[in-house]
Design a protein around this motif. Structure first.
Motif, short mmCIF file in Angstrom:
data_model
loop_
_atom_site.label_atom_id
_atom_site.label_comp_id
_atom_site.label_asym_id
_atom_site.label_seq_id
_atom_site.Cartn_x
_atom_site.Cartn_y
_atom_site.Cartn_z
N ASP A 217 0.84 -1.25 -0.02
CA ASP A 217 -0.05 -0.04 0.11
C ASP A 217 1.05 1.38 -0.13
N SER A 218 2.07 1.23 -0.44
CA SER A 218 2.85 2.28 -0.47
C SER A 218 3.62 2.54 -2.16
N LYS A 219 3.26 3.80 -2.65
CA LYS A 219 3.71 3.80 -4.01
C LYS A 219 5.39 3.95 -4.14
N SER A 220 5.95 4.31 -2.87
CA SER A 220 7.39 4.57 -2.99
C SER A 220 8.32 3.64 -2.45
N ALA A 221 7.74 2.44 -1.82
CA ALA A 221 8.38 1.29 -1.09
C ALA A 221 8.16 0.44 -2.12
N SER A 222 9.42 -0.47 -2.41
CA SER A 222 9.43 -1.73 -3.09
C SER A 222 9.93 -2.79 -2.24
N HIS A 223 10.18 -2.29 -0.96
CA HIS A 223 10.48 -3.43 0.24
C HIS A 223 9.78 -2.84 1.47
N PRO A 224 9.58 -3.59 2.17
CA PRO A 224 9.30 -3.11 3.79
C PRO A 224 10.37 -2.34 4.12
N THR A 225 10.06 -1.11 4.65
CA THR A 225 10.98 0.12 4.76
C THR A 225 10.68 0.76 5.84
N PHE A 226 11.72 1.21 7.02
CA PHE A 226 11.66 2.06 8.01
C PHE A 226 12.43 3.23 7.63
N ARG A 227 11.46 4.64 7.43
CA ARG A 227 12.11 5.61 7.07
C ARG A 227 11.90 6.86 7.99
N HIS A 228 12.86 7.46 8.36
CA HIS A 228 12.94 8.48 9.35
C HIS A 228 12.37 9.93 8.45
N VAL A 229 11.33 10.42 9.06
CA VAL A 229 10.67 11.57 8.46
C VAL A 229 11.04 13.03 9.42
N LEU A 230 11.74 13.64 8.94
CA LEU A 230 12.06 15.02 9.97
C LEU A 230 10.85 15.99 9.94
N LEU A 231 10.37 16.28 10.89
CA LEU A 231 9.13 17.23 11.21
C LEU A 231 9.69 18.62 11.78
N ASP A 232 10.69 18.78 12.10
CA ASP A 232 11.12 19.91 12.72
C ASP A 232 12.57 20.26 12.21
N PRO A 233 12.78 20.87 11.25
CA PRO A 233 14.08 21.03 10.54
C PRO A 233 14.91 22.17 11.61
N PRO A 234 14.44 23.07 12.11
CA PRO A 234 15.15 23.79 13.29
C PRO A 234 16.02 23.18 14.09
N ALA A 235 15.75 21.94 14.61
CA ALA A 235 16.49 21.25 15.55
C ALA A 235 17.89 20.91 14.90
N LEU A 236 17.85 20.60 13.45
CA LEU A 236 19.20 20.10 12.85
C LEU A 236 19.87 21.52 12.34
N PHE A 237 19.28 22.57 12.29
CA PHE A 237 20.00 23.93 11.99
C PHE A 237 20.81 24.54 13.03
N ASP A 238 20.15 24.05 14.32
CA ASP A 238 20.61 24.83 15.49
C ASP A 238 22.09 24.68 15.82
N ASN A 239 22.87 23.36 15.27
CA ASN A 239 24.18 23.39 15.33
C ASN A 239 24.87 24.43 14.64
N VAL A 240 24.44 24.75 13.44
CA VAL A 240 25.04 25.93 12.67
C VAL A 240 24.89 27.16 13.49
N ARG A 241 23.73 27.37 14.01
CA ARG A 241 23.26 28.73 14.41
C ARG A 241 23.97 28.86 15.85
N ARG A 242 24.14 27.98 16.54
CA ARG A 242 25.11 28.00 17.84
C ARG A 242 26.51 28.32 17.75
N ALA A 243 26.95 27.74 16.53
CA ALA A 243 28.55 27.98 16.51
C ALA A 243 29.02 29.28 15.71
N ALA A 244 28.18 29.71 14.81
CA ALA A 244 28.19 31.04 13.88
C ALA A 244 28.35 32.00 14.52
N HIS A 245 29.05 32.94 14.16
CA HIS A 245 29.02 34.57 14.99
C HIS A 245 27.72 35.19 14.29
N SER A 246 27.56 35.10 12.96
CA SER A 246 26.40 35.47 12.36
C SER A 246 25.89 35.01 10.94
#
Length: 555
Positions: A217-246
Motif C-alpha cells: 500500500d505504498s507507492k514509494s516502497a518496493s520493500h518493507p521500509t523504516f524511513r525517518h521523517v524530519l518534522l522539525d528542521p530547526p532542530a538540525l539547523f541549531d548546530n550551525v546557529r550556535r557555532a556561527a557568529h552571524s
C-alpha cells in the motif's frame, strides 16, 4: 593537484585552518559530523547561505534515513558470520554489544516481515512495538562508532566472499539496482545505514517520526521500509546557529519571512519579528519596497526589488480560454476534457504570438502525461507543434542537458521558436537559466499544492496547528501548506527574466489567480506591479491576447 603531484581533495582539507573563505555544499555545512570529519569549524564565522529557501528541504534530506528489509537481513547474515568466525577472540564487552545489535536486527526483521497498513509512528511507539525498550541506542551507537564494526564487517564479507569464490558483482536483492529507489552501494555496509537509523531513534520525539511502509500500500516502497521523517528542521539547523557568529540567508523566494523563519530557526521571538517584517512589506507600495529593512536583536530582514524595470514584465491572469471555458485546474476538474482542451487552445494561441521560447509549467507529472495524451488525441498537439517545436522535460536526469541544448537552439533560432513542457518542482523549475530568447513567456498552469493525503504533510501541519494553539501565535498548518505551493510557483516563474535587460511575459492560467486574494498576494511585488489585465469576465482572453501582442511589439 596535477602540477604539484598532490591530491587536491586532501590538500584542500589541510588548507582549511588558514582559509579565510570556504565554499562548500549544504550537505557539509549543515551536518556537524561532516564538518568535524573534514576539520571545519564554524566558531565565530560568518556563514552565508545562498538559495536559502532550499535549507529546510536540505535538512530533511540529511535526516532521511531509510532502512529496508533486505538491508536488515544482509546485515544480520554478515554479523552472524563475523561473530561465528571471531567469537573466541572477542572480549566480553564486544560480544555483549554484538548480541544487542543482533537482537535489534532480528526484531526489525520480524516486524517488517509481517505486512500491515503503512503508517507514521513516533520513535517511542516503534521501539515498544519492536520490544527494544530496554536497549540503550546511545551506547550502541557509541560502540559502533568507536569499534568501527560496520567497516570491519564490510571488509570481512568482501574477503570471505572472495575466498569462497563468490561473484562480487552478484547483486543483493533490493540493494544493487541503480533504478531501485532503495539502492545502496555494495561499498557501503548495511550496518552503517542501520547505525544512522539507531541514532535517529535517540533524537527528540518532536523532531521526527518513523514512516513504516510496505509495498502492498505504498507507492514509494518496493520493500518493507523504516524511513525517518524530519518534522522539525530547526532542530538540525541549531548546530550551525550556535557555532556561527552571524548567518546570512539569501534567496529570491524566501518571502513571506514568517513561514521560512519557522522552518529554519523555529524560534518564537524570531518568528514574531519575521511576521512584523511581512506586515510592513504588505502595507508598503512597490516604490517603498525598493530597499526595505526590519531590524531586531534576533533577526534582521532585508528585501529589495527586482533589477528588471516593471516595463519589462507583463503578467496576465487567465480565468478562461478562447472558447470561454473556465480554467479551473483544481484536482477535481483539471482532468476533464473541457478544461484540458481549453488549456491546449491557450497554448496554441500563445505559440502564435510569443517569439522565441515559451516555457510551460504544469502542476504534476501525471497531469503532464494526461494533457499530452489528450492533446495528441484531439490534434491540438500537432497544431501547436507546427507553430513551435515541442519539447518535454525528460524523466531521466541524464537527458536534461541534451534536451535543454536542443530546446535552446530551436528557441534562439530565427524560426518560430520552441515550446518546453515542464513540471513545477521538477528538474527544470529550479537552477535552470532561461534567459533572453530561451523564455520570452512562462506559463504556469494551475496551483501545484502538495498531496494533502501525505502522512508526513498531515503530521507537519498538525504540529504547526498545535504550536499556534499552545503559544497563541505562529504559522498554521493551512498557511504552511499554501506557502509550499506559492514558493514552488515563484521558483518556476523565476526561471525567466535573468538580467536587467531581459524581458518576458508571465501567464497564470487558473481562475484562482484572479479570484483568491491569498494566491495573488503570494506572488512577489515586482511581479504584481507588472499586471496589465486580471478579470473574471469570460471574455478576458481576447483582451489579454491583445495586450500580450502589444507588449512584444513594443520590444
Amino acid at each position: 593537484g596535477e602540477s604539484s603531484h598532490v591530491c587536491g581533495y586532501y590538500g584542500t582539507r589541510k588548507a582549511l585552518p588558514a582559509a579565510e573563505v570556504v565554499v562548500l555544499p549544504y550537505s557539509l555545512l549543515l551536518s556537524e559530523k561532516s564538518r568535524s570529519s573534514i576539520g571545519l569549524s564554524l566558531m565565530n564565522a560568518l556563514v552565508i547561505v545562498d538559495e536559502a529557501h532550499n535549507v529546510p528541504e536540505a535538512l530533511c534530506s540529511l535526516s532521511a534515513i531509510k532502512v529496508t528489509l533486505p538491508m536488515v537481513e544482509t546485515a544480520s547474515v554478515h554479523l552472524s558470520a563475523y561473530t561465528e568466525r571471531y567469537s573466541a577472540r572477542l572480549a566480553g564487552r564486544n560480544l555483549f554489544y554484538i548480541s544487542q545489535i543482533r537482537r535489534c536486527l532480528v526484531a526489525m526483521t520480524k516486524f517488517m516481515s509481517n505486512p500491515a497498513p503503512s503508517r507514521l509512528m513516533s520513535k517511542a511507539e516503534l521501539i515498544f512495538a519492536l520490544k527494544l525498550d530496554n536497549i540503550n541506542f546511545v551506547k550502541v551507537d557509541r560502540y559502533l562508532t568507536r569499534s568501527g564494526l560496520s567497516q570491519k564487517l564490510l571488509g570481512f564479507m568482501h574477503i570471505t566472499q572472495r575466498g569462497d569464490n563468490h561473484d562480487m558483482e552478484e547483486p543483493i536483492e533490493g540493494m544493487a539496482n541503480d533504478n531501485d529507489p532503495n539502492f545502496v552501494s555494495k561499498h557501503i555496509s548495511p550496518l552503517s545505514v542501520i547505525q544512522q537509523f539507531f541514532l535517529c531513534l535517540t533524537s527528540g520525539q518532536n523532531e521526527g517520526k518513523i514512516a513504516v511502509e510496505w509495498p502492498s500500500d505504498s507507492k514509494s516502497a518496493s520493500h518493507p521500509t523504516f524511513r525517518h521523517v524530519l518534522l522539525d528542521p530547526p532542530a538540525l539547523f541549531d548546530n550551525v546557529r550556535r557555532a556561527a557568529h552571524s548567518i546570512i540567508l539569501a534567496g529570491g523566494t524566501m518571502r513571506p519571512f514568517a513561514p521560512f523563519t519557522r522552518e529554519v530557526l523555529g524560534n518564537l521571538i524570531a518568528l514574531q519579528e519575521a511576521a512584523k517584517a511581512d506586515e510592513q512589506l504588505l502595507n508598503c507600495s512597490f516604490e517603498e519596497e525598493i530597499s526595505r529593512n526590519h531590524f531586531s536583536k534576533m533577526l534582521t530582514t532585508f528585501t529589495c526589488s527586482h533589477v528588471v524595470p516593471s516595463s519589462n514584465v507583463n503578467i496576465f491572469c487567465l480565468s478562461s480560454g478562447p472558447t470561454s471555458t473556465k480554467l479551473d485546474l483544481r484536482h477535481a476538474f483539471r482532468n476533464t476534457n473541457g478544461v484540458c482542451d481549453e488549456l491546449g487552445r491557450v497554448l496554441f494561441n500563445l505559440s502564435g504570438i510569443v517569439p522565441s521560447g515559451l516555457v510551460v509549467f504544469l502542476p504534476s507529472y501525471n497531469y503532464e502525461n494526461h494533457a499530452v495524451r489528450r492533446w495528441k488525441e484531439t490534434g491540438i498537439w500537432k497544431q501547436i507543434n507546427q507553430r513551435k517545436k515541442i519539447y518535454i522535460e525528460p524523466k531521466n536526469a541524464r537527458d536534461v542537458e541534451e534536451t535543454l541544448k536542443c530546446y535552446s537552439e530551436d528557441a534562439s533560432s530565427e524560426t518560430a521558436g520552441a515550446l518546453l513542457l515542464s513540471v513545477v518542482g521538477g528538474k527544470m523549475s529550479e537552477g535552470i537559466n532561461f534567459a533572453d530568447e530561451m523564455c520570452r513567456c512562462v506559463l504556469v498552469a494551475g496551483l501545484p499544492y502538495p498531496d494533502i493525503t501525505s502522512p508526513e504533510l498531515k503530521e507537519k501541519m498538525k504540529l504547526f496547528d498545535s504550536e499556534v494553539k499552545d503559544n497563541g501565535f505562529g504559522i498554521t498548518g493551512s498557511k504552511y501548506y499554501h506557502n509550499l505551493c506559492m514558493r514552488a510557483i515563484n521558483q518556476s516563474i523565476g526561471r525567466s527574466i535573468r538580467h536587467s535587460n531581459d524581458y518576458a511575459a508571465v501567464v497564470l492560467a487558473d481562475v484562482r489567480y484572479a479570484e483568491d486574494r491569498r494566491v495573488w498576494l503570494g506572488l512577489p511585488e515586482w511581479l504584481r506591479c507588472g499586471l496589465r489585465t486580471c478579470s473574471n469576465d469570460a471574455s478576458n482572453f481576447g483582451q489579454n491576447i491583445h495586450a500580450l501582442r502589444s507588449f512584444f511589439k513594443s520590444k
